[in-house]
Design an enzyme around this catalytic site. Sequence first.
Site, PDB file in Angstrom:
ATOM      1  N   LEU A  38      49.336  75.145 -67.963  1.00  0.00           N
ATOM      2  CA  LEU A  38      48.808  76.401 -67.415  1.00  0.00           C
ATOM      3  C   LEU A  38      48.683  76.319 -65.909  1.00  0.00           C
ATOM      4  CD1 LEU A  38      46.014  77.153 -70.016  1.00  0.00           C
ATOM      5  CD2 LEU A  38      48.075  78.487 -69.661  1.00  0.00           C
ATOM      6  N   GLY A  39      48.393  75.150 -65.418  1.00  0.00           N
ATOM      7  CA  GLY A  39      48.255  75.011 -63.979  1.00  0.00           C
ATOM      8  C   GLY A  39      47.774  73.623 -63.621  1.00  0.00           C
ATOM      9  N   GLY A  44      45.244  71.590 -61.031  1.00  0.00           N
ATOM     10  CA  GLY A  44      44.145  71.771 -60.101  1.00  0.00           C
ATOM     11  C   GLY A  44      43.809  70.479 -59.404  1.00  0.00           C
ATOM     12  N   GLY A  45      42.701  70.501 -58.726  1.00  0.00           N
ATOM     13  CA  GLY A  45      42.290  69.334 -57.960  1.00  0.00           C
ATOM     14  C   GLY A  45      41.952  68.145 -58.826  1.00  0.00           C
ATOM     15  N   PHE A  46      41.579  68.385 -60.069  1.00  0.00           N
ATOM     16  CA  PHE A  46      41.137  67.273 -60.917  1.00  0.00           C
ATOM     17  C   PHE A  46      42.189  66.838 -61.930  1.00  0.00           C
ATOM     18  CE2 PHE A  46      37.086  69.260 -59.687  1.00  0.00           C
ATOM     19  CZ  PHE A  46      36.531  68.172 -59.025  1.00  0.00           C
ATOM     20  N   ARG A  67      45.560  68.353 -64.784  1.00  0.00           N
ATOM     21  CA  ARG A  67      46.399  69.421 -65.313  1.00  0.00           C
ATOM     22  C   ARG A  67      45.680  70.150 -66.446  1.00  0.00           C
ATOM     23  NH1 ARG A  67      52.118  68.431 -64.939  1.00  0.00           N
ATOM     24  NH2 ARG A  67      52.462  67.275 -63.032  1.00  0.00           N
ATOM     25  N   VAL A  68      46.001  71.417 -66.579  1.00  0.00           N
ATOM     26  CA  VAL A  68      45.402  72.216 -67.642  1.00  0.00           C
ATOM     27  C   VAL A  68      46.524  72.687 -68.569  1.00  0.00           C
ATOM     28  CG1 VAL A  68      43.998  74.217 -68.203  1.00  0.00           C
ATOM     29  CG2 VAL A  68      43.574  72.955 -66.097  1.00  0.00           C
ATOM     30  N   LYS A 124      41.790  70.540 -70.264  1.00  0.00           N
ATOM     31  CA  LYS A 124      41.910  69.999 -68.914  1.00  0.00           C
ATOM     32  C   LYS A 124      41.934  68.493 -69.015  1.00  0.00           C
ATOM     33  CE  LYS A 124      40.258  71.000 -64.401  1.00  0.00           C
ATOM     34  NZ  LYS A 124      39.558  72.066 -63.723  1.00  0.00           N
ATOM     35  N   ASP A 153      31.526  74.832 -57.561  1.00  0.00           N
ATOM     36  CA  ASP A 153      32.924  75.112 -57.195  1.00  0.00           C
ATOM     37  C   ASP A 153      33.291  76.563 -57.521  1.00  0.00           C
ATOM     38  OD1 ASP A 153      35.343  74.528 -56.079  1.00  0.00           O
ATOM     39  OD2 ASP A 153      36.095  73.349 -57.774  1.00  0.00           O
TER      40      ASP A 153
HETATM   41  N1  LIG Z   1      40.315  78.294 -69.858  1.00  0.00           N
HETATM   42  C1  LIG Z   1      41.480  78.584 -69.287  1.00  0.00           C
HETATM   43  N2  LIG Z   1      42.286  79.508 -69.846  1.00  0.00           N
HETATM   44  C2  LIG Z   1      43.463  79.824 -69.255  1.00  0.00           C
HETATM   45  N3  LIG Z   1      43.932  79.253 -68.137  1.00  0.00           N
HETATM   46  C3  LIG Z   1      43.189  78.312 -67.540  1.00  0.00           C
HETATM   47  C4  LIG Z   1      41.930  77.919 -68.073  1.00  0.00           C
HETATM   48  N4  LIG Z   1      41.415  76.950 -67.277  1.00  0.00           N
HETATM   49  C5  LIG Z   1      42.307  76.776 -66.281  1.00  0.00           C
HETATM   50  N5  LIG Z   1      43.380  77.574 -66.428  1.00  0.00           N
HETATM   51  C6  LIG Z   1      44.563  77.654 -65.560  1.00  0.00           C
HETATM   52  O1  LIG Z   1      44.868  76.370 -65.074  1.00  0.00           O
HETATM   53  C7  LIG Z   1      44.946  76.373 -63.670  1.00  0.00           C
HETATM   54  C8  LIG Z   1      44.433  75.066 -63.134  1.00  0.00           C
HETATM   55  O2  LIG Z   1      43.063  74.985 -63.341  1.00  0.00           O
HETATM   56  P1  LIG Z   1      42.184  73.919 -62.608  1.00  0.00           P
HETATM   57  O3  LIG Z   1      40.794  74.255 -62.866  1.00  0.00           O
HETATM   58  O4  LIG Z   1      42.662  72.579 -63.007  1.00  0.00           O
HETATM   59  O5  LIG Z   1      42.594  74.092 -61.112  1.00  0.00           O
HETATM   60  P2  LIG Z   1      41.944  74.954 -59.990  1.00  0.00           P
HETATM   61  O6  LIG Z   1      40.923  75.845 -60.594  1.00  0.00           O
HETATM   62  O7  LIG Z   1      43.053  75.580 -59.237  1.00  0.00           O
HETATM   63  O8  LIG Z   1      41.269  73.869 -59.077  1.00  0.00           O
HETATM   64  P3  LIG Z   1      39.950  73.001 -59.353  1.00  0.00           P
HETATM   65  O9  LIG Z   1      40.456  71.704 -59.826  1.00  0.00           O
HETATM   66  O10 LIG Z   1      39.270  72.910 -58.043  1.00  0.00           O
HETATM   67  O11 LIG Z   1      39.157  73.721 -60.379  1.00  0.00           O
HETATM   68  C9  LIG Z   1      44.119  77.544 -63.251  1.00  0.00           C
HETATM   69  O12 LIG Z   1      44.574  78.057 -62.039  1.00  0.00           O
HETATM   70  C10 LIG Z   1      44.311  78.540 -64.380  1.00  0.00           C
HETATM   71  O13 LIG Z   1      45.448  79.304 -64.136  1.00  0.00           O
HETATM   72 MG   LIG Z   2      39.537  75.246 -61.834  1.00  0.00          MG
END
Ligand SMILES: Nc1ncnc2c1ncn2[C@@H]1O[C@H](COP(=O)(O)OP(=O)(O)OP(=O)(O)O)[C@@H](O)[C@H]1O
Ligand SMILES: [Mg+2]
Length: 671
Positions: free
Chosen positions: A352-353, A355-357, A359-360, A375, A475
């Site tokens: 899905l994406g 992030g800083g921590f 992959r989701v 995550k 955050d």
């Molecule tokens: N519960 C969820 N349902 C659908 N998509 C999600 C969900 N959680 C995260 N995502 C997707 O995954 C991506 C990455 O999320 P992630 O939280 O790892 O990164 P971030 O929010 O960009 O940075 P950070 O690590 O600072 O939170 C998000 O931008 C979002 O598109």
């Molecule tokens: Mg996030």
Amino acid sequence: MPSLLILSLLLSTAVLNLAALATGEDEFVFTGFKGANITIDGVATVTSNGLLDLTNAHERLKGHAFYPAPLRFRESPNGTVKSFSVSFVLAIYPNYRPSQGMTFFIAKSMDFSSALPVQYFGVFNSVNQGNSSNHIFAVEFDTVVNMDLRDIDANHVGVNINSAISKKSSTAGLYDDRTGSFSTLNLTGGEGLRVWVDYERESTRINVTISPVSMAAKPARPLISAIYNLSTVITEDAYLGFGSAAGKDGSRHYILGWSFGMNSPAPSIDISKLPRLPRLSPKPRSKVLEIVLPVATAAFVLVLGIIIFLFVRRHRRYAELKEDWEVEFGPHRFPYKDLYYATQGFKNKNLLGVGGFGRVYKGVLPKSKLEIAVKRVSHESKQGMKEFIAEVVSIGRLQHRNLVQLLGYCRRRGQLFLVYEYMPNGSLDKHLYHQEMSKLEPTLNWAQRFQIIRGIASGLLYLHEEWEKIVIHRDVKASNVLLDGEMNARLGDFGLARLYDHGIDPQSTHVVGTIGYLAPELACTGKVTPLTDVFAFGIFILEVVCGQRPIKQDTSEKQPMLVDRVLEHWNNGSLLDTVDIRLHGDYDVNEAYLALKLGLLCSHPFMDARPSMRQVMQYLDGDRTTPEPSPTDTTFEMLAAMQNEGFDPYVMSYPSSLASHGTSSIVSGGR
Ligand SMILES: Nc1ncnc2c1ncn2[C@@H]1O[C@H](COP(=O)(O)OP(=O)(O)OP(=O)(O)O)[C@@H](O)[C@H]1O
Ligand SMILES: [Mg+2]
Ligand SMILES: *[C@@H]1O[C@H](CO)[C@@H](O)[C@H](O)[C@H]1NC(C)=O
Ligand SMILES: *[C@@H]1O[C@H](CO)[C@@H](O)[C@H](O)[C@H]1NC(C)=O
Ligand SMILES: *[C@@H]1O[C@H](CO)[C@@H](O)[C@H](O)[C@H]1NC(C)=O
Ligand SMILES: *[C@@H]1O[C@H](CO)[C@@H](O)[C@H](O)[C@H]1NC(C)=O
Ligand SMILES: *[C@@H]1O[C@H](CO)[C@@H](O)[C@H](O)[C@H]1NC(C)=O
Ligand SMILES: *[C@@H]1O[C@H](CO)[C@@H](O)[C@H](O)[C@H]1NC(C)=O
């Protein structure tokens, strides 16, 4: 009459006990020797399954077996020896050295005390060689060459009269009935061999025939055919028997069955009823086995290896890290296997994406079919893990319509998995910016944006004040605001920042959060309060209203900081010019004005100047008028400028004078 009947009855049972089926006066057959009436001496024994073992693996010791009674070979003392026929099944097991042989004999007595072992078969001796007073007729099965006894080879059959030196001998073997060709038989092959010894009175011909037990019929041509008048050898009453004396090798000589007929052919022996021979070691292997066995073994080992490999891989693939203290969090723990299946092995197509921590990944739980977002966070340090998991679990109890539900967690070595509800409409930043290029199409209209702001405010209020503990999100930002199926804003990703907090040195002022959303006091004290969330929320409001990132990546811009730009317009009285141009002026002026003002108020560099979330909620609901940052107020400008230059406003240490200035400083007392 009755006495005769009893006699015949007794006779028949006696005959049965003998295991010798005497069909005539001088006829017998032994099919195995279990319970048989035979006389044995020396080292000879009968094994439990009925094999007659002549040597019992003893070295240099004699062994004999006799038919218990002498048989009458002549009609009168001066008569000639009758025709007779003997058949038996023998097997010689070799040992580590070539074994000596064995003999079948017809002798005048059962006394062989003066006979010698080894090459004399326990039947003859070196002194009385050839002495006609011996009265011994024998057929030898010799497996050792003795030059002094003129042996032809180490695998021969011989006809002997009164002597260990054969009258006639031949290599063990048989003539093919059809072709007449000769083929050798291995006496020490450990396999059963059938032997026939036939004597004919008129011709005084002695025939010796051998064949493997596996062969159905007796070969027509005998191996040895000799003329010798046995009337000069065999006494009127003579004993039948076998003799053997192994050499140093300790080989074994077995008799499996035996039959005799006087003046008639020897009764046939039922091969199928013979006792089984012990296994020969090393077992003779067939060519097929020699090839098949290694291949089969290799295949088996390979298959076993693959199974073990798969098992280990499977075990390692799904291996988790579980500690004792986690027992109480059991219900919140997901098996790694479930997550692995749900995300199809964390395939990229389910990503899905990033992030800083970590992959989701999107996933569907195998049993409940519930859609989840997993995550995956890499985390080596174990320190603080227990506290963190405890927090994750307590966060899991948070339930609010504007929060993304945290369903549970899972742990492996170096990895932590947080399982959230899946948000089908993704994160807000994608909606705000993914069409940044085409500045014409707004993806979110004003009503939706205002609703999102109110939703997140409501979620934060719940975290800060409405739950049993104060929860600080740490955050708040557009990418952590997710949109559910009905486009409701849901705040996600709370708590994670703490994980990294615990791991680091508490002395260090390392700040967690995202650049652009960090309250200035964090840089100084590193202390997180609900008001640091309020700061980030202020930036978030401006972001949503203006449709711009908190910090412009494009450095050519005069004002890279969004907050500075809005502040400038506020001072110039042109606040509404900052509203996202993609809305094409299609927005509620009062709401936009309120939102922008609130954004500025919340992102005030002075902590004390920021409202609490409860107040924010009241302003948004119109229950309370928003305090106006005065247009002449230079505090913002000054502080924002200093922030821009990288100065820390607190270093200048005049917060009290500034805090009291201008804006009504509503200080949240916390709880
Ligand atoms: N519960 C969820 N349902 C659908 N998509 C999600 C969900 N959680 C995260 N995502 C997707 O995954 C991506 C990455 O999320 P992630 O939280 O790892 O990164 P971030 O929010 O960009 O940075 P950070 O690590 O600072 O939170 C998000 O931008 C979002 O598109
Ligand atoms: Mg996030
Ligand atoms: C064995 O046979 C001999 C001679 O036929 C006989 O004398 C003897 O009684 C028999 N023994 C048994 C136990 O049957
Ligand atoms: C048998 O032969 C012996 C001599 O070898 C002789 O004395 C005897 O009379 C013979 N008996 C008969 C019955 O022929
Ligand atoms: C044959 O053996 C007998 C008895 O053992 C003996 O009396 C005789 O002298 C022997 N004859 C020869 C030629 O050795
Ligand atoms: C007979 O068989 C035995 C056992 O297999 C073997 O050791 C021996 O060499 C064989 N002898 C001959 C002559 O083939
Ligand atoms: C011995 O073998 C020969 C040749 O095959 C045969 O003619 C004869 O009848 C046999 N004799 C006996 C007693 O079996
Ligand atoms: C065999 O020998 C006996 C006595 O020694 C004799 O009576 C008989 O005729 C001989 N038989 C043959 C076929 O020569």
